[in-house]
Design a protein around this motif. Structure first.
Motif, PDB file in Angstrom:
ATOM      1  N   ARG A 625       0.869  -1.176   0.000  1.00  0.00           N
ATOM      2  CA  ARG A 625       0.000   0.000   0.000  1.00  0.00           C
ATOM      3  C   ARG A 625       0.909   1.231   0.000  1.00  0.00           C
ATOM      4  NH1 ARG A 625      -2.863  -3.662  -0.887  1.00  0.00           N
ATOM      5  NH2 ARG A 625      -4.844  -4.230   0.104  1.00  0.00           N
ATOM      6  N   TRP A 626       0.412   2.292  -0.581  1.00  0.00           N
ATOM      7  CA  TRP A 626       1.161   3.552  -0.611  1.00  0.00           C
ATOM      8  C   TRP A 626       0.486   4.541   0.320  1.00  0.00           C
ATOM      9  CZ3 TRP A 626       1.947   6.820  -5.732  1.00  0.00           C
ATOM     10  CH2 TRP A 626       2.773   7.912  -5.456  1.00  0.00           C
ATOM     11  N   ASN A 627       1.152   4.874   1.401  1.00  0.00           N
ATOM     12  CA  ASN A 627       0.609   5.850   2.358  1.00  0.00           C
ATOM     13  C   ASN A 627       1.055   7.242   1.921  1.00  0.00           C
ATOM     14  OD1 ASN A 627      -0.560   7.075   4.529  1.00  0.00           O
ATOM     15  ND2 ASN A 627       0.866   6.293   6.053  1.00  0.00           N
ATOM     16  N   HIS A 628       0.290   7.809   0.985  1.00  0.00           N
ATOM     17  CA  HIS A 628       0.656   9.094   0.378  1.00  0.00           C
ATOM     18  C   HIS A 628       0.443  10.226   1.377  1.00  0.00           C
ATOM     19  CE1 HIS A 628       0.624  12.494  -2.434  1.00  0.00           C
ATOM     20  NE2 HIS A 628       1.301  11.708  -3.240  1.00  0.00           N
ATOM     21  N   PRO A 629       1.393  11.180   1.456  1.00  0.00           N
ATOM     22  CA  PRO A 629       1.263  12.258   2.457  1.00  0.00           C
ATOM     23  C   PRO A 629       0.045  13.140   2.249  1.00  0.00           C
ATOM     24  CG  PRO A 629       3.087  12.686   0.938  1.00  0.00           C
ATOM     25  CD  PRO A 629       2.654  11.279   0.712  1.00  0.00           C
ATOM     26  N   GLU A 630      -0.479  13.219   1.026  1.00  0.00           N
ATOM     27  CA  GLU A 630      -1.647  14.061   0.757  1.00  0.00           C
ATOM     28  C   GLU A 630      -2.935  13.247   0.656  1.00  0.00           C
ATOM     29  OE1 GLU A 630      -0.940  16.447  -2.693  1.00  0.00           O
ATOM     30  OE2 GLU A 630       1.092  16.988  -2.056  1.00  0.00           O
ATOM     31  N   ARG A 631      -2.861  12.075   0.047  1.00  0.00           N
ATOM     32  CA  ARG A 631      -4.078  11.306  -0.252  1.00  0.00           C
ATOM     33  C   ARG A 631      -4.335  10.147   0.697  1.00  0.00           C
ATOM     34  NH1 ARG A 631      -4.627  10.798  -6.801  1.00  0.00           N
ATOM     35  NH2 ARG A 631      -4.471  13.031  -7.277  1.00  0.00           N
ATOM     36  N   GLY A 632      -3.405   9.882   1.578  1.00  0.00           N
ATOM     37  CA  GLY A 632      -3.581   8.742   2.464  1.00  0.00           C
ATOM     38  C   GLY A 632      -3.259   7.447   1.734  1.00  0.00           C
ATOM     39  N   ILE A 633      -3.927   6.357   2.115  1.00  0.00           N
ATOM     40  CA  ILE A 633      -3.636   5.040   1.548  1.00  0.00           C
ATOM     41  C   ILE A 633      -4.107   4.964   0.093  1.00  0.00           C
ATOM     42  CG2 ILE A 633      -4.087   2.563   1.681  1.00  0.00           C
ATOM     43  CD1 ILE A 633      -2.236   3.541   3.841  1.00  0.00           C
ATOM     44  N   ILE A 634      -3.156   4.637  -0.819  1.00  0.00           N
ATOM     45  CA  ILE A 634      -3.467   4.448  -2.241  1.00  0.00           C
ATOM     46  C   ILE A 634      -3.330   2.968  -2.562  1.00  0.00           C
ATOM     47  CG2 ILE A 634      -2.785   5.001  -4.608  1.00  0.00           C
ATOM     48  CD1 ILE A 634      -1.723   7.647  -3.662  1.00  0.00           C
ATOM     49  N   SER A 635      -4.361   2.417  -3.225  1.00  0.00           N
ATOM     50  CA  SER A 635      -4.365   1.000  -3.581  1.00  0.00           C
ATOM     51  C   SER A 635      -3.341   0.717  -4.675  1.00  0.00           C
ATOM     52  CB  SER A 635      -5.760   0.599  -4.079  1.00  0.00           C
ATOM     53  OG  SER A 635      -5.723  -0.653  -4.740  1.00  0.00           O
ATOM     54  N   PRO A 636      -2.748  -0.476  -4.664  1.00  0.00           N
ATOM     55  CA  PRO A 636      -1.811  -0.842  -5.743  1.00  0.00           C
ATOM     56  C   PRO A 636      -2.475  -0.840  -7.120  1.00  0.00           C
ATOM     57  CG  PRO A 636      -2.297  -2.739  -4.348  1.00  0.00           C
ATOM     58  CD  PRO A 636      -2.839  -1.545  -3.647  1.00  0.00           C
ATOM     59  N   LEU A 637      -3.797  -1.041  -7.171  1.00  0.00           N
ATOM     60  CA  LEU A 637      -4.489  -0.979  -8.451  1.00  0.00           C
ATOM     61  C   LEU A 637      -4.297   0.368  -9.131  1.00  0.00           C
ATOM     62  CD1 LEU A 637      -7.873  -2.713  -7.504  1.00  0.00           C
ATOM     63  CD2 LEU A 637      -5.972  -3.690  -8.800  1.00  0.00           C
ATOM     64  N   ASP A 638      -4.069   1.426  -8.329  1.00  0.00           N
ATOM     65  CA  ASP A 638      -3.940   2.773  -8.872  1.00  0.00           C
ATOM     66  C   ASP A 638      -2.515   3.123  -9.273  1.00  0.00           C
ATOM     67  OD1 ASP A 638      -6.664   3.313  -8.493  1.00  0.00           O
ATOM     68  OD2 ASP A 638      -6.331   3.878  -6.398  1.00  0.00           O
ATOM     69  N   PHE A 639      -1.509   2.464  -8.698  1.00  0.00           N
ATOM     70  CA  PHE A 639      -0.148   2.907  -8.991  1.00  0.00           C
ATOM     71  C   PHE A 639       0.790   1.833  -9.545  1.00  0.00           C
ATOM     72  CE2 PHE A 639       0.230   1.618  -4.499  1.00  0.00           C
ATOM     73  CZ  PHE A 639       1.410   0.889  -4.504  1.00  0.00           C
ATOM     74  N   ILE A 640       0.441   0.557  -9.446  1.00  0.00           N
ATOM     75  CA  ILE A 640       1.367  -0.487  -9.901  1.00  0.00           C
ATOM     76  C   ILE A 640       1.609  -0.407 -11.409  1.00  0.00           C
ATOM     77  CG2 ILE A 640       1.611  -2.972 -10.274  1.00  0.00           C
ATOM     78  CD1 ILE A 640       2.462  -2.086  -7.518  1.00  0.00           C
ATOM     79  N   SER A 641       0.565  -0.119 -12.195  1.00  0.00           N
ATOM     80  CA  SER A 641       0.757  -0.033 -13.651  1.00  0.00           C
ATOM     81  C   SER A 641       1.716   1.104 -14.003  1.00  0.00           C
ATOM     82  CB  SER A 641      -0.579   0.165 -14.365  1.00  0.00           C
ATOM     83  OG  SER A 641      -1.190   1.384 -13.962  1.00  0.00           O
TER      84      SER A 641
END
Length: 839
Positions: A625-641
């Motif tokens: 999971r990506w704990n983004h400083p602005e958006r909080g938890i980002i799913s891998p579906l959104d950033f892995i590609s």
């Protein structure tokens, strides 16, 4: 402002009269331009300055020659530029033996910059300070400052030095700030070197070492375009043929000062990705384009003083009388002096730059009513003395070669199709014509999807032949009346002019044309008996709906193509305004990913795997999971590609493996000896021949038993190049690492993979599980997969279990393991530990 310049001849020191009128000024700046190698003599000069005007701020730099008024003074002379300011204040700082060039620039700027700073003048030595990196340090502190000065020079380019107060510093930098809201500053530069031929790209470099230009060695490029005679004369002839760099729409030069094999050592840093041309300096053209005096007069009425920092490379190449003419033309405007440098500091568009082959100038004005005594009158332009440095034959050669290069400037060498330069020119004209006639036009941006795989598997030479075959056939299919351009390595652009006036009909025509092109890509390409199947993605933009200029139409067609390539192959789509939002979102993620790992923004979650008979936890799947400083938890579906496309996935994958193995080792030791951790591998990781060795090294370092690691792969990954991966899979099997085939039953299912590969687990895709309690087809498929797996001795796992009814059916069919929200969502390591405690 009081201004005075003093020239000291050999062994001459300043006297009290030289500083008359300045002793009562509270702010006095003295620049010492020194061409002497006698440092004892120079120290005497500095001591005298200190004696007569101790409160003056003194900075200086070594040079092989110095400039005062309309004269160039040769070795052993010293020129003093003395300015007494009425309203400006000065702040001086210097450093010796700096830790590094960037910190030197940052620290000096931090010490001297004030709220009303209008200009920085700075010098550094050539041996210990990298001028461009030094400027990066200044930029890091503040980027909206004007800076002048440069890198110290000497006749031999060695033993350079700078001056700060009464100190001579051979390794360091000095900086002074000029501070006043009343101080006017105008900065400019004169360049004049001409670009020859087509645009290339720096593809490999480090600092000032250029190793590759458009994937060719620099020496081979020069041999191809300029011939053996020029190559044999390098690096000396490099003053006549510098590299012309284009960065952020700013053009500057880097001279060739040395060779390292077939690489170039140049007079300043270059960056990978910089656009670059071969250049040459025609003295007649440089003389004709000497506009500095006019521009200064247009931008500053009656300057009080002008400083010039003149590049050694410019002086070495240009005939002496042209150098003197340029200097004399400036000296007619105001008191004028300066020096020759190995690189000039310059600020353009709020970017600090190290220039070469330029003359940079700073004009200052502090008073409302300026009075100074400079000569006026017409100045006769000299006849360039070409033969002082180059032969007549060289310039005849250049004229001839330029004509040859003009063709290359607008055509791609490999395919012989028109190139991007041609498209920019042709499209601009086509837009003007369409506007005048009320017509439409369109761009079809064609991206080849498999070229990278072909290059990797068969080689670049084969890939080049494939590209040539594609271009020939496309040109034949489209006809001579249509414009087809090779835009980039694996990208073509088709310009369609005079499309139907009706938007609906135009779109229909363009769709038919795109489908026609895609039909061609369904045919295989055969080169040297090697058959390749390729697909394309086409993005379409139209004038005037999608843009009114060249850049907009190209950008929007490219955007449509890029977004399509992620989702579909051998497809086309029209540009839509909302695509910009998708592109911005992707760019946001891409930019964030660059630093996310270093900033510890990633976290690994764990979803339990359950033995279906005992309902006990037997392992977990590691999920990033990506704990983004602005958006909080980002799913891998959104950033892995995005990570896959940019290559960041390799670093991310390595990090997940290490973290998961470290955590699993704790759980194996504390709670469950037979615990297994499943880690997903990316397609990029699978392409690495060293993958198995790297995974086993992680196991060794973390202490996790190999039988406790399960690596999840998908069929779509292995179908592309099974032969390349099979060695890694055998090593995993020998070491006891389990392979799990994920998403089984979707897309490319083939029993041959189960037969060829050491698969230990099959994972039934959740799309079959979601309706398994009611859908007889899903029940039949799931039952068959479980039965087949058991017959092959493979453990079967079902994912996406969310209800008791789904679990009951899977038990009925004899499934071995399950995971899903029915048992637990993915949770943090601490929360998973609590699940193990309750297990």
């Amino acid at each position: 402002m009081d201004v005075k310049t003093v020239t000291l001849n050999v062994n001459e020191v300043p006297c009290n009269a030289d500083f008359e009128g300045f002793t009562k000024r509270s702010s006095v700046l003295i620049q010492v331009f020194s061409s002497t190698a006698d440092l004892e003599y120079l120290q005497q000069v500095l001591d005298k300055i200190q004696e007569f005007i101790p409160h003056a701020v003194v900075i200086g730099v070594s040079s092989d020659e110095t400039i005062n008024a309309a004269n160039v003074y040769s070795s052993n002379n010293i020129v003093l530029s003395i300015i007494g300011f009425t309203q400006s204040t000065l702040q001086l700082a210097y450093c010796e033996d700096a830790k590094d060039s960037k910190s030197a620039g940052n620290e000096l700027a931090n010490k001297v910059v004030q709220s009303d700073t209008q200009l920085l003048i700075s010098f550094c030595d050539a041996a210990s300070i990298n001028g461009e990196v030094f400027l990066d340090g200044v930029t890091e502190y503040r980027n909206n400052l004007l800076i002048a000065g440069g890198v110290a020079a000497t006749a031999t380019f060695t033993d350079t030095y700078i001056i700060a107060g009464d100190k001579i510093i051979q390794r360091g930098a000095v900086m002074v700030s000029l501070n006043s809201e009343k101080l006017e500053v105008y900065r400019d530069n004169s360049f004049g070197w001409q670009q020859v031929g087509q645009e290339f790209t720096i593809t490999k470099s480090k600092d000032n070492l250029v190793e590759s230009i458009s994937d060719r060695t620099p020496l081979s490029l020069f041999h191809h375009y300029l011939g053996q005679n020029i190559v044999d004369a390098l690096p000396g002839i490099g003053s006549a043929f510098p590299l012309i760099i284009k960065r952020d729409d700013f053009v500057f030069a880097r001279g060739i000062i040395g060779l390292d094999g077939e690489s170039f050592i140049v007079s300043g840093n270059v960056r990978e990705g910089d656009s670059v041309y071969i250049g040459y300096g025609n003295p007649a053209s440089i003389l004709e384009n000497n506009f500095l005096p006019n521009r200064i007069s247009e931008n500053m009425d009656a300057p009080e003083v002008i400083f010039s920092y003149y590049c050694e490379g410019r002086k070495l190449f240009l005939p002496r009388n042209i150098v003197e003419y340029e200097i004399e033309s400036l000296s007619k405007l105001a008191p004028y002096c300066g020096s020759f440098t190995l690189g000039e500091f310059y600020t353009s568009n709020k970017a600090h730059r190290l220039l070469n082959f330029s003359s940079t100038v700073i004009a200052l004005k502090e008073s409302e009513n300026v009075k100074h005594t400079t000569e006026s009158g017409e100045q006769a332009a000299p006849v360039p003395e070409f033969f002082e440095l180059v032969s007549e034959g060289l310039f005849n050669f250049i004229d001839t070669r330029t004509k040859e290069l003009s063709y290359l400037a607008f055509h791609d060498e490999l395919t012989e199709l028109p190139n991007r330069n041609y498209l920019n020119s042709k499209l601009g004209y086509a837009i003007e014509k369409a506007k005048a006639r009320g017509q439409k036009l369109a761009l079809l941006f064609i991206g080849i999807n498999e070229l990278k795989d072909i290059n990797d598997m068969v080689g670049y030479a084969h890939g080049d032949e494939v590209l040539k075959d594609i271009s020939r056939r496309l040109k034949k299919e489209l006809g001579d009346d249509d414009t087809l351009v090779r835009f980039n390595d694996d990208e073509f652009v088709h310009l369609v002019e005079n499309t139907n006036a009706s938007s609906e009909l135009a779109s229909s025509e363009l769709a038919s044309k795109a489908e026609y092109i895609l039909q061609y890509f369904k045919q295989s390409v055969k080169v040297d008996r090697q058959e390749s199947y390729i697909t394309a993605s086409i993005g379409i933009s139209q004038y005037p709906e999608d843009g009114h200029d060249t850049d907009s139409l190209i950008k929007n067609a490219h955007t449509a193509k890029n977004l399509l390539q992620v989702e579909c192959q051998n497809c086309y789509q029209f540009y839509k305004d909302e695509m910009q939002h998708d592109l911005i979102e992707r760019k946001f993620l891409e930019d964030g990913l660059r630093g996310a790992l270093k900033k510890n923004e990633f976290v690994v979650y764990y979803q339990p795997k359950i033995n279906i008979q005992t309902n006990k936890i037997i392992g977990a799947e590691a999920l990033i999971r990506w704990n983004h400083p602005e958006r909080g938890i980002i799913s891998p579906l959104d950033f892995i590609s995005v990570a896959e496309r940019t290559g960041f996935i390799l670093e991310i994958g390595d990090w997940v493996l290490k973290v998961a193995c470290e955590q699993a080792n704790e759980w194996v030791g504390d709670y469950l000896k037979d615990f297994r951790i499943a880690v997903n591998l990316s397609a990029r990781q699978l392409e690495k021949r060293s993958l198995a060795a790297e995974v086993l090294e992680v196991l060794n370092k973390t202490g996790l038993p190999s039988q406790s690691l399960e690596l999840e792969i998908t069929e779509s990954m292995i179908m592309k190049n099974l032969d390349k991966m099979i060695d890694n899979f055998k090593l995993f099997n020998d070491a006891g690492v389990t392979l799990s085939l994920d998403d089984f039953g979707t897309g490319y299912s083939s029993l041959s993979y189960l037969k060829q590969l050491p698969i230990g687990h099959l994972k039934i895709d959740k799309s079959f599980v979601s309706d398994i309690s009611d859908n007889v087809d899903d029940q039949a498929i799931t039952s068959a997969i479980i039965s087949m797996g058991h017959n092959l001795g493979i453990t079967v796992i079902a994912e996406g279990v969310e209800t008791e009814a789904q679990l009951a059916k899977l038990k009925e069919f004899g499934c071995d393991e399950v995971q899903g929200y029915y048992f637990s969502h993915p949770v943090t390591a601490d929360d998973f530990t609590q699940l193990l405690v309750g297990n």
